[in-house]
Scaffold this motif. Structure first.
Motif, PDB file in Angstrom:
ATOM      1  N   CYS A   1     -33.445  65.672  -5.219  1.00 59.86           N
ATOM      2  CA  CYS A   1     -32.244  65.204  -4.263  1.00 59.86           C
ATOM      3  C   CYS A   1     -30.994  65.650  -4.699  1.00 59.86           C
ATOM      4  O   CYS A   1     -30.278  66.086  -3.777  1.00 59.86           O
ATOM      5  CB  CYS A   1     -32.362  63.548  -4.212  1.00 59.86           C
ATOM      6  N   ALA A   2     -30.634  65.862  -5.928  1.00 64.55           N
ATOM      7  CA  ALA A   2     -29.323  66.112  -6.463  1.00 64.55           C
ATOM      8  C   ALA A   2     -29.133  67.629  -6.029  1.00 64.55           C
ATOM      9  O   ALA A   2     -28.044  68.049  -5.428  1.00 64.55           O
ATOM     10  CB  ALA A   2     -29.546  66.025  -7.784  1.00 64.55           C
ATOM     11  N   ILE A   3     -30.167  68.653  -6.211  1.00 69.60           N
ATOM     12  CA  ILE A   3     -29.990  69.945  -5.946  1.00 69.60           C
ATOM     13  C   ILE A   3     -29.972  70.316  -4.494  1.00 69.60           C
ATOM     14  O   ILE A   3     -29.240  71.123  -3.851  1.00 69.60           O
ATOM     15  CB  ILE A   3     -31.263  70.896  -7.046  1.00 69.60           C
ATOM     16  N   THR A   4     -30.864  69.447  -3.684  1.00 75.11           N
ATOM     17  CA  THR A   4     -30.763  69.686  -2.305  1.00 75.11           C
ATOM     18  C   THR A   4     -29.449  69.414  -1.544  1.00 75.11           C
ATOM     19  O   THR A   4     -28.875  70.172  -0.747  1.00 75.11           O
ATOM     20  CB  THR A   4     -31.835  68.772  -1.749  1.00 75.11           C
ATOM     21  N   LEU A   5     -28.800  68.327  -2.246  1.00 72.71           N
ATOM     22  CA  LEU A   5     -27.666  67.806  -1.772  1.00 72.71           C
ATOM     23  C   LEU A   5     -26.315  69.015  -2.077  1.00 72.71           C
ATOM     24  O   LEU A   5     -25.536  69.140  -1.115  1.00 72.71           O
ATOM     25  CB  LEU A   5     -27.291  66.473  -2.133  1.00 72.71           C
ATOM     26  N   LEU A   6     -26.625  69.389  -3.274  1.00 79.55           N
ATOM     27  CA  LEU A   6     -25.620  70.604  -3.546  1.00 79.55           C
ATOM     28  C   LEU A   6     -25.686  71.557  -2.910  1.00 79.55           C
ATOM     29  O   LEU A   6     -24.638  72.205  -2.656  1.00 79.55           O
ATOM     30  CB  LEU A   6     -25.664  70.365  -5.206  1.00 79.55           C
ATOM     31  N   ILE A   7     -26.881  72.092  -2.874  1.00 81.08           N
ATOM     32  CA  ILE A   7     -26.922  73.356  -2.201  1.00 81.08           C
ATOM     33  C   ILE A   7     -26.428  73.175  -0.499  1.00 81.08           C
ATOM     34  O   ILE A   7     -25.863  73.952   0.035  1.00 81.08           O
ATOM     35  CB  ILE A   7     -28.429  73.945  -2.337  1.00 81.08           C
ATOM     36  N   THR A   8     -26.784  71.981   0.079  1.00 85.20           N
ATOM     37  CA  THR A   8     -26.450  71.553   1.324  1.00 85.20           C
ATOM     38  C   THR A   8     -24.981  71.511   1.560  1.00 85.20           C
ATOM     39  O   THR A   8     -24.402  72.247   2.539  1.00 85.20           O
ATOM     40  CB  THR A   8     -27.055  70.292   1.859  1.00 85.20           C
ATOM     41  N   LEU A   9     -24.153  70.966   0.781  1.00 83.40           N
ATOM     42  CA  LEU A   9     -23.015  71.044   0.836  1.00 83.40           C
ATOM     43  C   LEU A   9     -22.267  72.229   0.488  1.00 83.40           C
ATOM     44  O   LEU A   9     -21.254  72.583   1.335  1.00 83.40           O
ATOM     45  CB  LEU A   9     -22.471  70.058  -0.331  1.00 83.40           C
ATOM     46  N   ASN A  10     -22.962  73.352  -0.219  1.00 82.37           N
ATOM     47  CA  ASN A  10     -22.266  74.710  -0.432  1.00 82.37           C
ATOM     48  C   ASN A  10     -22.491  75.508   0.701  1.00 82.37           C
ATOM     49  O   ASN A  10     -21.576  76.098   1.169  1.00 82.37           O
ATOM     50  CB  ASN A  10     -23.245  75.239  -1.738  1.00 82.37           C
ATOM     51  N   LEU A  11     -23.547  75.278   1.406  1.00 81.96           N
ATOM     52  CA  LEU A  11     -23.961  76.095   2.746  1.00 81.96           C
ATOM     53  C   LEU A  11     -23.130  75.342   3.870  1.00 81.96           C
ATOM     54  O   LEU A  11     -22.685  76.063   4.719  1.00 81.96           O
ATOM     55  CB  LEU A  11     -25.453  76.105   3.260  1.00 81.96           C
ATOM     56  N   TRP A  12     -23.107  74.244   3.912  1.00 80.61           N
ATOM     57  CA  TRP A  12     -22.127  73.597   5.027  1.00 80.61           C
ATOM     58  C   TRP A  12     -20.688  73.776   4.763  1.00 80.61           C
ATOM     59  O   TRP A  12     -20.065  74.180   5.969  1.00 80.61           O
ATOM     60  CB  TRP A  12     -22.314  72.089   4.898  1.00 80.61           C
ATOM     61  N   ALA A  13     -20.220  73.785   3.702  1.00 79.74           N
ATOM     62  CA  ALA A  13     -18.867  74.240   3.570  1.00 79.74           C
ATOM     63  C   ALA A  13     -18.567  75.740   3.934  1.00 79.74           C
ATOM     64  O   ALA A  13     -17.492  76.173   4.719  1.00 79.74           O
ATOM     65  CB  ALA A  13     -18.436  74.349   1.952  1.00 79.74           C
TER      66      ALA A  13
ATOM     67  N   PRO B   1     -25.047  81.827  -1.060  1.00 79.72           N
ATOM     68  CA  PRO B   1     -23.925  81.883  -1.994  1.00 79.72           C
ATOM     69  C   PRO B   1     -24.542  82.008  -3.364  1.00 79.72           C
ATOM     70  O   PRO B   1     -25.479  81.218  -3.534  1.00 79.72           O
ATOM     71  CB  PRO B   1     -23.136  80.768  -1.708  1.00 79.72           C
ATOM     72  N   GLN B   2     -23.731  82.540  -4.462  1.00 84.16           N
ATOM     73  CA  GLN B   2     -24.265  82.424  -5.795  1.00 84.16           C
ATOM     74  C   GLN B   2     -24.803  81.203  -6.409  1.00 84.16           C
ATOM     75  O   GLN B   2     -25.438  81.190  -7.211  1.00 84.16           O
ATOM     76  CB  GLN B   2     -23.310  83.323  -6.598  1.00 84.16           C
ATOM     77  N   PHE B   3     -23.732  80.273  -6.182  1.00 86.68           N
ATOM     78  CA  PHE B   3     -23.743  78.778  -6.528  1.00 86.68           C
ATOM     79  C   PHE B   3     -25.133  78.345  -6.082  1.00 86.68           C
ATOM     80  O   PHE B   3     -25.827  77.724  -7.246  1.00 86.68           O
ATOM     81  CB  PHE B   3     -22.743  77.885  -6.111  1.00 86.68           C
ATOM     82  N   SER B   4     -25.587  78.368  -5.035  1.00 81.90           N
ATOM     83  CA  SER B   4     -26.732  78.072  -4.553  1.00 81.90           C
ATOM     84  C   SER B   4     -28.052  78.616  -5.119  1.00 81.90           C
ATOM     85  O   SER B   4     -29.050  78.141  -5.427  1.00 81.90           O
ATOM     86  CB  SER B   4     -26.905  78.175  -2.916  1.00 81.90           C
ATOM     87  N   LYS B   5     -27.913  79.843  -5.492  1.00 83.42           N
ATOM     88  CA  LYS B   5     -28.919  80.797  -5.912  1.00 83.42           C
ATOM     89  C   LYS B   5     -29.065  80.452  -7.450  1.00 83.42           C
ATOM     90  O   LYS B   5     -30.259  80.217  -7.854  1.00 83.42           O
ATOM     91  CB  LYS B   5     -28.721  82.341  -5.833  1.00 83.42           C
ATOM     92  N   ILE B   6     -28.151  80.159  -8.086  1.00 84.73           N
ATOM     93  CA  ILE B   6     -28.339  79.748  -9.446  1.00 84.73           C
ATOM     94  C   ILE B   6     -29.129  78.511  -9.557  1.00 84.73           C
ATOM     95  O   ILE B   6     -29.775  78.123 -10.313  1.00 84.73           O
ATOM     96  CB  ILE B   6     -26.997  79.479 -10.007  1.00 84.73           C
ATOM     97  N   LEU B   7     -28.778  77.408  -8.583  1.00 85.37           N
ATOM     98  CA  LEU B   7     -29.536  76.086  -8.561  1.00 85.37           C
ATOM     99  C   LEU B   7     -30.904  76.313  -8.020  1.00 85.37           C
ATOM    100  O   LEU B   7     -31.836  75.722  -8.815  1.00 85.37           O
ATOM    101  CB  LEU B   7     -28.845  75.343  -7.715  1.00 85.37           C
ATOM    102  N   MET B   8     -31.159  77.278  -7.550  1.00 85.81           N
ATOM    103  CA  MET B   8     -32.711  77.585  -7.155  1.00 85.81           C
ATOM    104  C   MET B   8     -33.378  78.247  -8.198  1.00 85.81           C
ATOM    105  O   MET B   8     -34.719  77.699  -8.458  1.00 85.81           O
ATOM    106  CB  MET B   8     -32.668  78.641  -5.725  1.00 85.81           C
ATOM    107  N   GLY B   9     -32.720  79.092  -8.882  1.00 85.81           N
ATOM    108  CA  GLY B   9     -33.254  79.688 -10.157  1.00 85.81           C
ATOM    109  C   GLY B   9     -33.526  78.434 -11.172  1.00 85.81           C
ATOM    110  O   GLY B   9     -34.744  78.687 -11.707  1.00 85.81           O
ATOM    111  N   LEU B  10     -32.644  77.537 -11.180  1.00 84.49           N
ATOM    112  CA  LEU B  10     -33.069  76.446 -12.181  1.00 84.49           C
ATOM    113  C   LEU B  10     -34.234  75.434 -11.735  1.00 84.49           C
ATOM    114  O   LEU B  10     -35.054  75.124 -12.458  1.00 84.49           O
ATOM    115  CB  LEU B  10     -31.798  75.397 -12.341  1.00 84.49           C
TER     116      LEU B  10
END
Length: 481
Positions: free
Chosen positions: A278-290, A324-333
């Motif tokens: 849930c946490a990573i889904t929300l963070l990536i969603t906010l990153n793409l939404w921005a 974006p790079q931020f989202s890709k890093i979270l996906m890598g985690l």
């Protein structure tokens, strides 16, 4: 080493693999693929006959221990991958044996990495076998064997522990044979429910069967070039939910079935798993939404991708390479973390991450308060030193294999993102990575040596590393010791 029991059980595995060919045989009949039909029927007969000969004489000594369990698991998965690749080669859909072994090993290990630019030209029977291999590998063929064989002593726990995912595997009920049956009953029931829901969403029956096998086994072989992107939002949401469910420890479902819902939701690993998702889904969603707007659309798409990657399924509806790079890093985690112990998912596992974090907190606390003795507990139970030792050994072996594989695959000369993520995606049984092996790419450009290394990584990752190392140790094969 009890060679008799190894011969006997490997014979049963080969016999079962031949019997599993009934699925592509029926597919070939339905779609009038006579060349494919002939290949699968012939190989089914050969495998079942060879397996019958090997297992016709029961071993004099049926006792076996951890060493035999590890060897059986490693040999079974290697032999299954080699034999399972032969139909692709004979039908000409994948002429190279190295490529065919990579493809079917990716299927059995529920990785979903492919050497194919597009699966669409393959025969329907090969597409079905490719997807069905996910379902076979999801719960494990040896666990299936334990469930159906008339004999099943206490030693079977050694096979189950060698093949099942996670740092420790125990019995749901006192008898290991009954535990295996319960696991497969839950697995089959969830598979059937998913299939029905996809058909209700107007997905073609053939597609629904293949995608159900892939989602249930958290494998991710698509039958279209764009994976799951062509299907409607309803089907994507259903697959999202079920990928997440198949990444949960199956003990959770058993506890729900017997009316212990409160205890089920108290499982720390399950809560941690859902919290991370849930946490990573929300963070990536906010990153793409921005960047792009359309919050609800982004949430639906990101939910699918994070569910697919965390459960190591590998289906895709978008090219997350372009995120974006931020989202890709979270996906890598998420790729590294993986699903829960006792699920069909791969990765390091949430339970190990949980123990690592608690272990670090414990060590820091003891440095601050030297006289305080703090016991490491998960779900209220003390984590034994033997389990801790096994977890730390796993991390050391994981790092060793990862580094060696990275060096060898790096000889091919591809960019860092491609090379690093190719190893990460295979050892964690994920499927797609980044760069040239992203959701729109494939592994076909690697050399034969790299493909063999990545195939080893897939099998090693699925078996939690130890069985392959035990298989390769000379001392393993001594009769005494």
């Amino acid at each position: 080493m009890n060679y008799g029991i190894i011969r006997y059980i490997i014979g049963k595995v080969i016999e079962i693999e031949g019997a599993f060919f009934v699925i592509p045989v029926l597919t070939a009949l339905v779609y009038h693929e006579w060349s494919g039909l002939g290949v699968y029927v012939l190989l089914a007969c050969l495998y079942m006959f060879a397996g019958f000969i090997m297992s016709s004489k029961e071993p004099e000594k049926k006792e076996f221990y951890a060493r035999e369990g590890y060897v059986l698991a490693a040999l079974a998965w290697i032999i299954m991958s080699i034999l399972g690749a032969i139909p692709f080669v004979i039908t000409g859909d994948i002429p190279s044996m190295a490529d065919a072994v990579f493809e079917i090993a990716s299927g059995f290990t529920t990785t979903g990495a492919s050497i194919l630019a597009s699966p669409e030209p393959l025969l329907k029977c090969n597409l079905m076998w490719r997807s069905f291999s996910h379902w076979i590998g999801g719960m494990g063929v040896l666990v299936f064997l334990i469930a159906i064989l008339p004999s099943g002593g206490g030693e079977s726990i050694y096979i189950m522990r060698a093949e099942s995912t996670g740092p420790s595997v125990g019995k749901i009920v006192p008898r290991i044979k009954q535990t295996s049956k319960i696991l497969y009953e839950i697995y089959t029931a969830l598979t059937f429910i998913l299939f029905v829901l996809l058909v209700l969403g107007r997905m073609p029956v053939f597609d629904a069967i293949c995608l159900t096998f892939g989602a249930a086994g958290t494998g991710g072989f698509g039958i279209l070039a764009d994976s799951v992107a062509s299907y409607n939002t309803y089907c994507q949401v259903v697959i999202t939910i079920f990928m997440l469910l198949f990444g949960v420890n199956f003990t959770f479902f058993y506890m729900l079935l017997i009316g212990k819902a409160r205890d089920a939701f108290r499982m720390e690993e399950v809560r941690g798993y859902l919290a991370i998702y849930c946490a990573i889904t929300l963070l990536i969603t906010l990153n793409l939404w921005a960047q792009n707007g359309h919050f609800m659309h982004q949430l639906q798409q990101v939910s699918f991708q994070t569910s697919s990657v965390m459960t190591t399924t590998g289906y895709s509806t978008q090219d997350f390479n372009a995120w974006p790079q931020f989202s890709k890093i979270l996906m890598g985690l998420l790729m590294a973390i993986g699903g829960c112990t006792g699920s069909t998912g791969g990765g390091i596992k949430v339970s190990r991450i949980l123990v690592y974090v608690k272990g670090i907190i414990k060590e820091i606390s003891e440095q601050v308060h030297p006289r305080r003795v703090k016991v490491l507990r998960v779900d209220g139970k003390r984590v034994d030193d033997s389990i801790l030792r096994a977890i730390y050994i796993y991390l050391a072996l994981y790092t060793l294999i990862f580094v060696i594989s990275l060096v060898i695959v790096g000889i091919d000369g591809y960019d860092w993102e491609t090379t690093f993520s190719a190893v990460l995606a295979t050892i964690n049984n994920i499927g797609p990575g980044f760069g040239l092996v992203g959701p729109t790419g494939n592994f076909g450009m690697f050399s034969v040596m790299s493909k063999l290394v990545l195939t080893f990584d897939m099998i090693a990752g699925r078996l939690e590393l130890i069985p392959l190392f035990v298989l390769l140790m000379p001392d393993t094969w001594k009769k005494n010791g």
